[in-house]
Design an enzyme around this catalytic site. Structure first.
Site, PDB file in Angstrom:
ATOM      1  N   SER A 139      -8.011 -24.247  10.792  1.00 56.17           N
ATOM      2  CA  SER A 139      -9.438 -23.877  10.822  1.00 56.17           C
ATOM      3  C   SER A 139     -10.117 -24.445   9.592  1.00 56.17           C
ATOM      4  O   SER A 139      -9.471 -24.586   8.540  1.00 56.17           O
ATOM      5  CB  SER A 139      -9.578 -22.351  10.808  1.00 56.17           C
ATOM      6  OG  SER A 139     -10.937 -21.978  10.594  1.00 56.17           O
ATOM      7  N   TYR A 152      -7.572 -14.070   8.087  1.00 56.68           N
ATOM      8  CA  TYR A 152      -7.538 -15.247   8.970  1.00 56.68           C
ATOM      9  C   TYR A 152      -7.506 -16.537   8.154  1.00 56.68           C
ATOM     10  O   TYR A 152      -6.653 -17.404   8.378  1.00 56.68           O
ATOM     11  CB  TYR A 152      -8.774 -15.206   9.867  1.00 56.68           C
ATOM     12  CG  TYR A 152      -8.903 -16.365  10.821  1.00 56.68           C
ATOM     13  CD1 TYR A 152      -8.140 -16.423  11.981  1.00 56.68           C
ATOM     14  CD2 TYR A 152      -9.795 -17.410  10.575  1.00 56.68           C
ATOM     15  CE1 TYR A 152      -8.263 -17.482  12.869  1.00 56.68           C
ATOM     16  CE2 TYR A 152      -9.934 -18.462  11.452  1.00 56.68           C
ATOM     17  CZ  TYR A 152      -9.163 -18.496  12.604  1.00 56.68           C
ATOM     18  OH  TYR A 152      -9.296 -19.550  13.475  1.00 56.68           O
TER      19      TYR A 152
HETATM   20  P1  NAD Z   1      -8.557 -17.946  22.107  1.00 56.40           P
HETATM   21  O1  NAD Z   1      -8.487 -16.538  21.627  1.00 56.40           O
HETATM   22  O2  NAD Z   1      -9.487 -18.304  23.193  1.00 56.40           O
HETATM   23  O3  NAD Z   1      -7.092 -18.479  22.485  1.00 56.40           O
HETATM   24  C1  NAD Z   1      -5.959 -18.190  21.698  1.00 56.40           C
HETATM   25  C2  NAD Z   1      -4.760 -18.121  22.602  1.00 56.40           C
HETATM   26  O4  NAD Z   1      -3.600 -17.838  21.787  1.00 56.40           O
HETATM   27  C3  NAD Z   1      -4.873 -16.996  23.642  1.00 56.40           C
HETATM   28  O5  NAD Z   1      -4.622 -17.518  24.951  1.00 56.40           O
HETATM   29  C4  NAD Z   1      -3.802 -16.022  23.226  1.00 56.40           C
HETATM   30  O6  NAD Z   1      -3.220 -15.308  24.299  1.00 56.40           O
HETATM   31  C5  NAD Z   1      -2.793 -16.934  22.531  1.00 56.40           C
HETATM   32  N1  NAD Z   1      -1.914 -16.171  21.631  1.00 56.40           N
HETATM   33  C6  NAD Z   1      -2.291 -15.265  20.707  1.00 56.40           C
HETATM   34  N2  NAD Z   1      -1.204 -14.706  20.151  1.00 56.40           N
HETATM   35  C7  NAD Z   1      -0.119 -15.271  20.729  1.00 56.40           C
HETATM   36  C8  NAD Z   1       1.274 -15.100  20.577  1.00 56.40           C
HETATM   37  N3  NAD Z   1       1.788 -14.189  19.724  1.00 56.40           N
HETATM   38  N4  NAD Z   1       2.121 -15.864  21.321  1.00 56.40           N
HETATM   39  C9  NAD Z   1       1.614 -16.769  22.204  1.00 56.40           C
HETATM   40  N5  NAD Z   1       0.300 -16.950  22.409  1.00 56.40           N
HETATM   41  C10 NAD Z   1      -0.566 -16.214  21.675  1.00 56.40           C
HETATM   42  O7  NAD Z   1      -8.890 -18.773  20.806  1.00 56.40           O
HETATM   43  P2  NAD Z   1      -9.322 -20.317  20.625  1.00 56.40           P
HETATM   44  O8  NAD Z   1     -10.675 -20.321  20.068  1.00 56.40           O
HETATM   45  O9  NAD Z   1      -8.983 -21.135  21.821  1.00 56.40           O
HETATM   46  O10 NAD Z   1      -8.327 -20.665  19.425  1.00 56.40           O
HETATM   47  C11 NAD Z   1      -7.308 -21.669  19.501  1.00 56.40           C
HETATM   48  C12 NAD Z   1      -6.890 -21.991  18.081  1.00 56.40           C
HETATM   49  O11 NAD Z   1      -8.027 -22.562  17.392  1.00 56.40           O
HETATM   50  C13 NAD Z   1      -6.502 -20.755  17.273  1.00 56.40           C
HETATM   51  O12 NAD Z   1      -5.400 -21.061  16.441  1.00 56.40           O
HETATM   52  C14 NAD Z   1      -7.734 -20.474  16.446  1.00 56.40           C
HETATM   53  O13 NAD Z   1      -7.437 -19.766  15.262  1.00 56.40           O
HETATM   54  C15 NAD Z   1      -8.246 -21.869  16.185  1.00 56.40           C
HETATM   55  N6  NAD Z   1      -9.667 -21.947  15.835  1.00 56.40           N
HETATM   56  C16 NAD Z   1     -10.646 -21.512  16.699  1.00 56.40           C
HETATM   57  C17 NAD Z   1     -11.987 -21.592  16.316  1.00 56.40           C
HETATM   58  C18 NAD Z   1     -13.129 -21.144  17.214  1.00 56.40           C
HETATM   59  O14 NAD Z   1     -14.292 -21.109  16.756  1.00 56.40           O
HETATM   60  N7  NAD Z   1     -12.895 -20.841  18.465  1.00 56.40           N
HETATM   61  C19 NAD Z   1     -12.327 -22.109  15.056  1.00 56.40           C
HETATM   62  C20 NAD Z   1     -11.320 -22.539  14.202  1.00 56.40           C
HETATM   63  C21 NAD Z   1      -9.986 -22.450  14.616  1.00 56.40           C
END
Ligand code: NAD
Length: 260
Positions: A139, A152
């Site tokens: 991130s 986070y």
């Molecule tokens: P999301 O919540 O839509 O998807 C995250 C997925 O991870 C979910 O399907 C969840 O079930 C899965 N997950 C969580 N814990 C788990 C575990 N213990 N074992 C297996 N699967 C697990 O979130 P997203 O926005 O698609 O995020 C994807 C990645 O991008 C994450 O690492 C998040 O931190 C990062 N990210 C997202 C953003 C944003 O603005 N959306 C910004 C920066 C970073």
């Protein structure tokens, strides 16, 4: 990168789902991994209906034994994993002094320890084969302090540095390890932060325009990332177009971290 096996965690939705789609569209067979078996099944059914080669594997990345058996199963069923994408993540928000023990532990369990468990199991096999590429989705908060995101951001800084140290150790085997650092991306994780659930548009406006009280500068490009924007960056770093890039941290945030 027009054939081979990829393993993608966090594949049930959001960025992970789009990474699976992007890699499968490029000809890879993808092991889609998530702890939510039911949602994962629905996502994989949709992707297969699009004609893509994707198989679902339910696994909680925080449980070491489950991860080791997942990787055994994926390699037995699909073949050697050449590409790994760590996209599973969780977000617990709250002022640092108010976070609970569980908030902290649960955040690190998925975002940092889970990446360690999966990378260890997959990369040990890549080392034996002297080939592979890894991308961890961290991130922009890993490098830019954010209010309400202490656990986070700290977990993402940990996982980014873990990925780079791993990459340093395995570079001699031709294995590349990189980080993609998204900013605000339109997924359920982001909309969960918006108090109105996105209904009146103020959450989105705050992300884009910035919030002075929170020391957030907004997004210079004037829009949220789509999951596809992040997935394309991941696919690039896995591909031969990035064959001399390793230990790199590629920010995909429309300029929100001001290029830091
Ligand atoms: P999301 O919540 O839509 O998807 C995250 C997925 O991870 C979910 O399907 C969840 O079930 C899965 N997950 C969580 N814990 C788990 C575990 N213990 N074992 C297996 N699967 C697990 O979130 P997203 O926005 O698609 O995020 C994807 C990645 O991008 C994450 O690492 C998040 O931190 C990062 N990210 C997202 C953003 C944003 O603005 N959306 C910004 C920066 C970073």
């Amino acid at each position: 990168m027009d054939s081979g096996i990829a393993l993608v965690t966090g594949a049930a939705g959001g960025i992970g789902e789009e990474v699976v789609r992007t890699l499968a569209e490029r000809g890879l067979t993808v092991a889609a991994v998530d702890r939510h078996a039911e949602v994962l099944g629905e996502t994989v059914a949709k992707l297969r209906a699009e004609g893509l080669s994707v198989q679902a594997f339910a696994c909680d990345v925080t449980v070491s034994a489950q991860v080791d058996s997942l990787v055994d199963t994926v390699e037995r069923v699909l073949g050697p994993v050449q590409y790994l994408v760590n996209a599973a993540g969780v977000l617990r928000v709250g002022q640092a002094v108010s976070l609970s023990d569980d908030d902290w532990a649960a955040t690190f369990a998925v975002n940092a320890t889970g990446v360690f468990f999966v990378s260890r199991a997959v990369v040990a096999r890549m080392v034996d084969r002297r080939s592979g590429a890894v991308v961890t989705v961290a991130s922009n908060a890993a490098g830019t302090p954010r209010t309400g995101m202490a656990a986070y951001a700290a977990s993402k800084a940990a996982t980014a540095m873990f990925t780079k140290c791993l990459g340093l150790e395995v570079a001699r085997y031709g294995i590349r390890c990189n980080v993609v650092a998204p900013g605000s991306t339109a997924t359920p994780m982001l909309t969960s932060l918006w108090t109105d659930g996105g209904a009146d548009g103020s959450g989105e406006r705050g992300s884009i325009d910035g919030i002075a009280d929170e020391f957030r500068v907004g997004i210079p490009l004037g829009k949220l990332a789509r999951p596809r924007d992040v997935a394309q960056a991941v696919a690039f770093l896995l591909s031969d177009h990035a064959s001399h890039i390793t230990l790199h941290d590629l920010t995909v945030d429309g300029g929100a971290a001001l290029g830091v």
